[in-house]
Write a protein that holds these residues in place. Structure first.
Motif, PDB file in Angstrom:
ATOM      1  N   LEU A  82       0.819  -1.214   0.000  1.00 38.33           N
ATOM      2  CA  LEU A  82       0.000   0.000   0.000  1.00 38.33           C
ATOM      3  C   LEU A  82       0.853   1.263   0.000  1.00 38.33           C
ATOM      4  CD1 LEU A  82      -2.772  -1.179   2.465  1.00 38.33           C
ATOM      5  CD2 LEU A  82      -3.095  -0.572   0.062  1.00 38.33           C
ATOM      6  N   ASN A  83       1.958   1.248   0.741  1.00 41.74           N
ATOM      7  CA  ASN A  83       2.823   2.430   0.754  1.00 41.74           C
ATOM      8  C   ASN A  83       3.371   2.739  -0.635  1.00 41.74           C
ATOM      9  OD1 ASN A  83       2.491   2.890   3.485  1.00 41.74           O
ATOM     10  ND2 ASN A  83       4.398   1.893   4.084  1.00 41.74           N
ATOM     11  N   GLU A  84       3.749   1.713  -1.371  1.00 38.23           N
ATOM     12  CA  GLU A  84       4.267   1.926  -2.719  1.00 38.23           C
ATOM     13  C   GLU A  84       3.177   2.439  -3.647  1.00 38.23           C
ATOM     14  OE1 GLU A  84       7.343   1.904  -3.861  1.00 38.23           O
ATOM     15  OE2 GLU A  84       8.066   1.477  -1.834  1.00 38.23           O
ATOM     16  N   LEU A  85       1.957   1.939  -3.505  1.00 39.92           N
ATOM     17  CA  LEU A  85       0.855   2.425  -4.341  1.00 39.92           C
ATOM     18  C   LEU A  85       0.547   3.887  -4.046  1.00 39.92           C
ATOM     19  CD1 LEU A  85      -1.700  -0.555  -4.312  1.00 39.92           C
ATOM     20  CD2 LEU A  85      -0.339   0.259  -6.249  1.00 39.92           C
ATOM     21  N   ARG A  86       0.525   4.240  -2.763  1.00 39.27           N
ATOM     22  CA  ARG A  86       0.160   5.597  -2.372  1.00 39.27           C
ATOM     23  C   ARG A  86       1.283   6.603  -2.574  1.00 39.27           C
ATOM     24  NH1 ARG A  86      -2.673   5.279   3.461  1.00 39.27           N
ATOM     25  NH2 ARG A  86      -2.106   7.490   3.341  1.00 39.27           N
ATOM     26  N   LEU A  87       2.502   6.108  -2.780  1.00 34.46           N
ATOM     27  CA  LEU A  87       3.666   6.984  -2.884  1.00 34.46           C
ATOM     28  C   LEU A  87       3.559   7.969  -4.038  1.00 34.46           C
ATOM     29  CD1 LEU A  87       6.592   7.569  -1.861  1.00 34.46           C
ATOM     30  CD2 LEU A  87       7.371   5.871  -3.524  1.00 34.46           C
ATOM     31  N   ILE A  88       3.108   7.498  -5.197  1.00 36.59           N
ATOM     32  CA  ILE A  88       3.036   8.329  -6.399  1.00 36.59           C
ATOM     33  C   ILE A  88       1.606   8.830  -6.574  1.00 36.59           C
ATOM     34  CG2 ILE A  88       3.483   8.453  -8.870  1.00 36.59           C
ATOM     35  CD1 ILE A  88       5.959   7.922  -7.106  1.00 36.59           C
ATOM     36  N   LEU A 133      13.965   9.882  -4.986  1.00 34.47           N
ATOM     37  CA  LEU A 133      12.786  10.657  -5.355  1.00 34.47           C
ATOM     38  C   LEU A 133      12.278  10.218  -6.722  1.00 34.47           C
ATOM     39  CD1 LEU A 133      13.627  14.334  -4.301  1.00 34.47           C
ATOM     40  CD2 LEU A 133      12.251  12.656  -3.076  1.00 34.47           C
ATOM     41  N   GLN A 134      10.943  10.205  -6.853  1.00 30.03           N
ATOM     42  CA  GLN A 134      10.299   9.866  -8.117  1.00 30.03           C
ATOM     43  C   GLN A 134       9.252  10.933  -8.445  1.00 30.03           C
ATOM     44  OE1 GLN A 134       8.929   5.642  -8.360  1.00 30.03           O
ATOM     45  NE2 GLN A 134       9.689   5.524  -6.254  1.00 30.03           N
ATOM     46  N   LYS A 135       9.040  11.137  -9.725  1.00 29.00           N
ATOM     47  CA  LYS A 135       7.999  12.062 -10.159  1.00 29.00           C
ATOM     48  C   LYS A 135       6.664  11.651  -9.559  1.00 29.00           C
ATOM     49  CE  LYS A 135       5.494  13.645 -14.264  1.00 29.00           C
ATOM     50  NZ  LYS A 135       5.313  13.484 -15.723  1.00 29.00           N
ATOM     51  N   GLY A 136       5.937  12.629  -9.014  1.00 27.53           N
ATOM     52  CA  GLY A 136       4.630  12.372  -8.427  1.00 27.53           C
ATOM     53  C   GLY A 136       4.640  12.182  -6.931  1.00 27.53           C
ATOM     54  N   MET A 137       5.830  12.140  -6.319  1.00 26.13           N
ATOM     55  CA  MET A 137       5.902  12.066  -4.861  1.00 26.13           C
ATOM     56  C   MET A 137       5.588  13.435  -4.254  1.00 26.13           C
ATOM     57  SD  MET A 137       9.322   9.704  -4.273  1.00 26.13           S
ATOM     58  CE  MET A 137       9.410  10.146  -2.530  1.00 26.13           C
ATOM     59  N   ASP A 188       7.240  23.743   3.631  1.00 26.63           N
ATOM     60  CA  ASP A 188       6.421  23.740   2.426  1.00 26.63           C
ATOM     61  C   ASP A 188       6.047  22.314   2.046  1.00 26.63           C
ATOM     62  OD1 ASP A 188       6.092  26.457   1.408  1.00 26.63           O
ATOM     63  OD2 ASP A 188       8.275  26.474   1.312  1.00 26.63           O
ATOM     64  N   ASP A 189       4.918  22.186   1.356  1.00 22.37           N
ATOM     65  CA  ASP A 189       4.534  20.936   0.710  1.00 22.37           C
ATOM     66  C   ASP A 189       5.135  20.946  -0.693  1.00 22.37           C
ATOM     67  OD1 ASP A 189       3.050  20.582   2.990  1.00 22.37           O
ATOM     68  OD2 ASP A 189       1.128  21.082   2.060  1.00 22.37           O
ATOM     69  N   VAL A 190       5.792  19.851  -1.052  1.00 22.51           N
ATOM     70  CA  VAL A 190       6.583  19.794  -2.282  1.00 22.51           C
ATOM     71  C   VAL A 190       6.114  18.639  -3.150  1.00 22.51           C
ATOM     72  CG1 VAL A 190       8.921  19.558  -3.223  1.00 22.51           C
ATOM     73  CG2 VAL A 190       8.566  20.765  -1.052  1.00 22.51           C
ATOM     74  N   LEU A 191       6.003  18.888  -4.453  1.00 20.31           N
ATOM     75  CA  LEU A 191       5.684  17.870  -5.449  1.00 20.31           C
ATOM     76  C   LEU A 191       6.894  17.676  -6.348  1.00 20.31           C
ATOM     77  CD1 LEU A 191       3.760  16.131  -7.326  1.00 20.31           C
ATOM     78  CD2 LEU A 191       3.214  18.309  -8.471  1.00 20.31           C
ATOM     79  N   VAL A 192       7.301  16.426  -6.549  1.00 20.34           N
ATOM     80  CA  VAL A 192       8.393  16.137  -7.482  1.00 20.34           C
ATOM     81  C   VAL A 192       7.824  16.124  -8.895  1.00 20.34           C
ATOM     82  CG1 VAL A 192      10.215  14.528  -8.150  1.00 20.34           C
ATOM     83  CG2 VAL A 192       9.578  14.758  -5.746  1.00 20.34           C
ATOM     84  N   THR A 193       8.401  16.941  -9.771  1.00 19.50           N
ATOM     85  CA  THR A 193       7.966  17.030 -11.158  1.00 19.50           C
ATOM     86  C   THR A 193       8.945  16.258 -12.048  1.00 19.50           C
ATOM     87  OG1 THR A 193       9.198  19.091 -11.487  1.00 19.50           O
ATOM     88  CG2 THR A 193       6.916  19.279 -10.709  1.00 19.50           C
ATOM     89  N   GLU A 194       8.741  16.347 -13.344  1.00 22.16           N
ATOM     90  CA  GLU A 194       9.572  15.562 -14.263  1.00 22.16           C
ATOM     91  C   GLU A 194      11.043  15.918 -14.157  1.00 22.16           C
ATOM     92  OE1 GLU A 194       9.706  14.290 -18.991  1.00 22.16           O
ATOM     93  OE2 GLU A 194       8.121  15.601 -18.239  1.00 22.16           O
ATOM     94  N   ASN A 195      11.328  17.214 -13.996  1.00 22.08           N
ATOM     95  CA  ASN A 195      12.724  17.649 -13.966  1.00 22.08           C
ATOM     96  C   ASN A 195      13.137  18.357 -12.685  1.00 22.08           C
ATOM     97  OD1 ASN A 195      13.344  16.818 -16.710  1.00 22.08           O
ATOM     98  ND2 ASN A 195      12.000  18.500 -17.350  1.00 22.08           N
TER      99      ASN A 195
END
Length: 366
Positions: free
Chosen positions: A133-139, A319-323, A343-350
């Motif tokens: 479940l953690n891996e599914l919810r990660l992204i 880190l992976q995109k979508g985290m 801050d709340d941070v979103l990992v993007t493509e780059n």
């Protein structure tokens, strides 16, 4: 089944699990879109590979489960009934006669309920459902990201409201009440956690308790708050100065801001999570305040305000995109005061996007 439930079922099959018993409101919500806070009562989602899942909840919540879109069996029970009797029947009806392995949320399932499962089927071995479940919810998917953006915007509004409420002699609790009242007027029913408004020396307590401390000129003011929106959380911390600021306060503020900026600068796919922590920790240590930064740099955020992954210096995951996660360095000087910027941070493509936008430059509120 929805995509999340399908993926989790596939994971159970890969792990050779006979079934899963998911009980936490957050994971039940993730897999079903049904949010329920059962208190001491049992909430359960039973996922059985090659068979339809079923949901167990207090009978008074059954209609809400249907309204949330659940299309499969629901076992609604009364306070005078034993739900595990019904669970036994439902599992046997799905061919579960003598299971050997079951996935549960090991970190949170009460031992009493583990015993009840053991009483249904002897010889059960328990496996961690969190691993899947953690891996599914990660992204996070695009829908989740949009909700998180909106929740972050409301957190920004909360800080803005708190700053506007500052005046000589106001108490921490009065400012806190103003923040939550204004958020409720915007439709927010629940905060992500107990809102913190801390003045002066109390800002030097990482998890301090707001009270009747009155605001004075020269105080640092720390706000830490977040909202729950459509099942997802936000979390922001800002620190401002009231009236004036001394050199020591300014020094720790600028150090914390630099530490956060260093962590943000390396936030991109492929970065080791532990390096996010170390980037900030090195700045704070080099400035001589390493002993006053007692916590990790942050935590995952989503359905829960603190969720996988842990952003500690020991974490070797990448880190992976979508985290989505927080970056929140701090310096806390006992009996003097402290600064935290989060801050709340979103990992993007780059790289990254900060979802919380309230200004971080030092503000002196007159």
């Amino acid at each position: 089944m929805n995509e999340r439930l399908t993926k989790f079922t596939e994971w159970l099959t890969e792990q050779n699990q006979d079934f899963a018993f998911i009980h936490s409101p957050s994971n039940v919500f993730y897999l079903t879109n049904f949010h329920c806070e059962p208190h001491e009562r049992l909430l359960g989602l039973f996922v059985v590979p090659n068979h339809e899942p079923f949901l167990v909840c207090p009978g008074m919540e059954e209609s809400q489960a249907r309204d949330a879109g659940w299309k499969y069996d629901i076992i609604g029970y009364s306070d005078s009934e034993e739900p595990f009797d019904f669970i036994h029947q439902a599992l046997k009806g799905r061919g579960i006669q003598s299971p050997s392995s079951v996935s549960i949320e090991k970190s949170t399932l009460a031992y009493e309920r583990v015993e009840k499962l053991q009483n249904l089927f002897s010889g059960l071995k328990f496996h961690s459902a969190e691993l899947g479940l953690n891996e599914l919810r990660l992204i996070k998917d695009e829908k989740e990201i949009e909700i998180l953006r909106e929740a972050a915007s409301l957190a920004d509004f909360g800080v803005q409201t708190g700053v506007a409420a500052l005046r000589e002699g106001v108490t921490e609790m009065e400012v806190l009440a103003t923040i939550e009242f204004e958020l409720k007027k915007k439709g927010i029913r629940e905060m992500s956690f107990s809102t913190m408004v801390l003045f002066g020396e109390k800002s030097g307590q990482p998890h301090g308790n707001p009270g009747e401390r009155k605001l004075k000129t020269g105080d640092l003011v720390l706000f830490d708050l977040g909202v729950v929106l459509n099942g997802y959380c936000s979390d922001i911390t800002r620190t401002v100065a009231f009236g004036t600021i001394n050199e020591k306060q300014k020094e720790i503020y600028e150090t914390v801001l630099q530490a956060q900026n260093e962590s943000l600068a390396i936030s991109k796919p492929g970065t080791r999570l532990g390096d996010i922590d170390l980037a900030a920790r090195n700045v704070i240590s080099d400035a001589g305040y390493g002993d006053y930064f007692p916590h990790r740099i942050g935590h995952g955020i989503g359905i829960e305000v603190h969720e996988y992954p842990s952003m500690s210096e020991k974490n070797d995951s990448l880190l992976q995109k979508g985290m989505t996660y927080t970056i929140e360095p701090g310096i806390y000087l006992p009996e003097v005061g402290g600064v935290r910027i989060e801050d709340d941070v979103l990992v993007t493509e780059n790289g990254y996007e900060t979802l919380t936008k309230f200004p971080k430059e030092l503000q002196i509120i007159k």
